[in-house]
Design an enzyme around this catalytic site. Sequence first.
Site, PDB file in Angstrom:
ATOM      1  N   LYS A 239       0.818  -1.226   0.000  1.00 28.18           N
ATOM      2  CA  LYS A 239       0.000   0.000   0.000  1.00 28.18           C
ATOM      3  C   LYS A 239       0.846   1.268   0.000  1.00 28.18           C
ATOM      4  O   LYS A 239       0.603   2.202  -0.766  1.00 28.18           O
ATOM      5  CB  LYS A 239      -0.922   0.019   1.231  1.00 28.18           C
ATOM      6  CG  LYS A 239      -1.972  -1.070   1.263  1.00 28.18           C
ATOM      7  CD  LYS A 239      -2.899  -0.912   2.456  1.00 28.18           C
ATOM      8  CE  LYS A 239      -2.245  -1.184   3.785  1.00 28.18           C
ATOM      9  NZ  LYS A 239      -1.857  -2.587   3.960  1.00 28.18           N
ATOM     10  N   THR A 240       1.819   1.316   0.908  1.00 26.30           N
ATOM     11  CA  THR A 240       2.615   2.538   1.051  1.00 26.30           C
ATOM     12  C   THR A 240       3.375   2.851  -0.229  1.00 26.30           C
ATOM     13  O   THR A 240       3.405   3.999  -0.689  1.00 26.30           O
ATOM     14  CB  THR A 240       3.584   2.402   2.233  1.00 26.30           C
ATOM     15  OG1 THR A 240       2.819   2.257   3.440  1.00 26.30           O
ATOM     16  CG2 THR A 240       4.481   3.625   2.362  1.00 26.30           C
TER      17      THR A 240
ATOM     18  N   GLU B 254      -3.665   5.943   1.542  1.00 27.87           N
ATOM     19  CA  GLU B 254      -3.449   4.550   1.910  1.00 27.87           C
ATOM     20  C   GLU B 254      -4.635   4.101   2.757  1.00 27.87           C
ATOM     21  O   GLU B 254      -5.003   4.760   3.727  1.00 27.87           O
ATOM     22  CB  GLU B 254      -2.142   4.427   2.687  1.00 27.87           C
ATOM     23  CG  GLU B 254      -1.748   3.019   3.016  1.00 27.87           C
ATOM     24  CD  GLU B 254      -0.335   2.925   3.574  1.00 27.87           C
ATOM     25  OE1 GLU B 254      -0.084   2.003   4.366  1.00 27.87           O
ATOM     26  OE2 GLU B 254       0.513   3.771   3.217  1.00 27.87           O
TER      27      GLU B 254
END
Length: 465
Positions: free
Chosen positions: A121-122, A165
Site C-alpha cells: 500500500k505505502t 493509503e
Amino acid sequence: MAPAVPSAMERPHFIGIGGAGMSGIAKILAQRGAKVAGSDAKESPTADALRALGVTVCIGHAAEHLAADASCVVVSSAIRADNPELARAAELSIPVLHRSDALASLMTGRRSIAVAGTHGKTTTTSMLAVALTELGVDPSYAIGGDLEGPGTNARHGEGDIFVAEADESDRSFHKYAPEVAIVLNVELDHHANYASMDEIYDSFETFVGKVVPGGTLVISADQPGAVELTAKVRELTTLKVVTYGDAEGADVRVHKVTPRGLTSEVTVVLDGRFLTFTVSVPGRHYAHNAVAALAAGVALGIPAHNLASAIGKYTGVKRRLQLKGEAAGVQVIDSYAHHPTEMTADLEAMRGAAADARLLVVFQPHLFSRTQELGKEMGEALALADSSVVLDVYPAREDPIPGVTSGLIIDAARAAGANVTAVHDRTNVADVVWGMAKPGDVVLTMGAGDVTDLGPVILARLSGR
C-alpha cells in the site's frame, strides 16, 4: 486558498500524533488552517516536522495535555481505553474520532484514490503521489511512510485528487468512498482482528462496495486472493473492474520486468500498445505496484504515457528497500517487510539486485499474534538469505502470548536449511553482524519495529573494523 476544515476538526487533539497515519492527517489539517495539537510517547523527527507546521506536540500521555477547548480527540486502534487523555476527553464530553473518520472528512469533495491490500500500500500510494505531483496535478495525499523525495508522509494540495493509503487491518478502510479503489492483494493477516479468510474477503467486499457509482476497481490479476475477490464483486454493475498483472487476460498486462541493479525497467501492454518505463526500486512486486498506480491514474483520465514517465521520478519510501549506507565494502539496506509474502518478495528482489553478493538479514518479528500464526512461513522465507540474525518479537500494541517467541521462527528457518543466529539483546546485533559480514556483502535490516534503528549502528561498527 486552503479549504475550511469541518468545525469538528478545527481544534483537534491527536493521541499518538507521531504515528505514520496520525501524523499525516495532522499535517494536512495544519496546512488547511486548523489549530492542531497532540501527544506522543517520545520525541522524534516527526514531532519536529509537526511543530514546524505550527502543531503543538506534547511528549508523554497525561490528562493535562488535552486542552479543554479541543473540538475533538483523534485516536487510532492502537490507543488503549485507559489512556489518560482519552479518559479526560470523556470527562469533558469532547467527541472522539477514529483516525479513519478524520481522514474520510479530509477526502470529502475530492476525487479520491484509496489504495488497499495486505502489502504494498505505502509504495503504491507513494508512486501515485510522486507521479501526480510531477505532472502538476498538485494532489493531496496521506501515506503510511515518508517519501524519499518530498520527505513527508502527507500534504495538502490545491488539486482535486486525494490519494490515500487505506488500512484494512482494523476494517477502517470501510469509511472511505473512493472514485478509484486499488486492491493489490488479499491475504490473511492481522490475526487479532480477522479469524479467517472468509472474514478478510467480507471486509474487502465491503471496501469495494464503497466505491462511488461509476467508479473503478484496479485489482491484481495474479494474486489468488485478489482473483477470488474479483469473482465476488463482478456483479456490482456500477463498478468498472480493471485487472493488472502477468496473466494473459489482464487489462493492463505486465509484458516484461528487466532488473537493472537497484532499479527495474517495466514494459506493459495497455490498450494493445506497449509502454516501457523505469521503476527506481528492484523486484517484480515493486514493478507490479507501479503498474497498479499507472492503471489507477489512467482510470482518473490521466494519459498513460505521461504517468509512466512521471512514475520514473519516484525514488522510494523510507524503509522500503532503502539504502542506509555502505561501510567496509558492505551495503546496509532497510526493509519494512514483516509478513512472509513481503519478506520473500524483498529477499528475492535483493537476490536479483545483489547478483553474487552474500545476503545477510537482521530480522525482527512484529507482533505476537502474527508470529503465532505465520512464524513457520517467516522462517521459511529467511532460508532465502545466506545467513540471518533473528531478534525477539517486537510487541507494538500487543501483550505477550504464552509460548510465542521468535524461537518459532528460528526453528522453522533451521528446518528449511537456513543459517540462523538468535540474538536476544539488540545491543549485541552490530557486533554479531561485524563478525559475519565481508566486503561485498549486503546486510538487510527487516521488520516493522525498531530494527530500522540498527542500520546506522551496524554501519558505525563496520566502519570501525
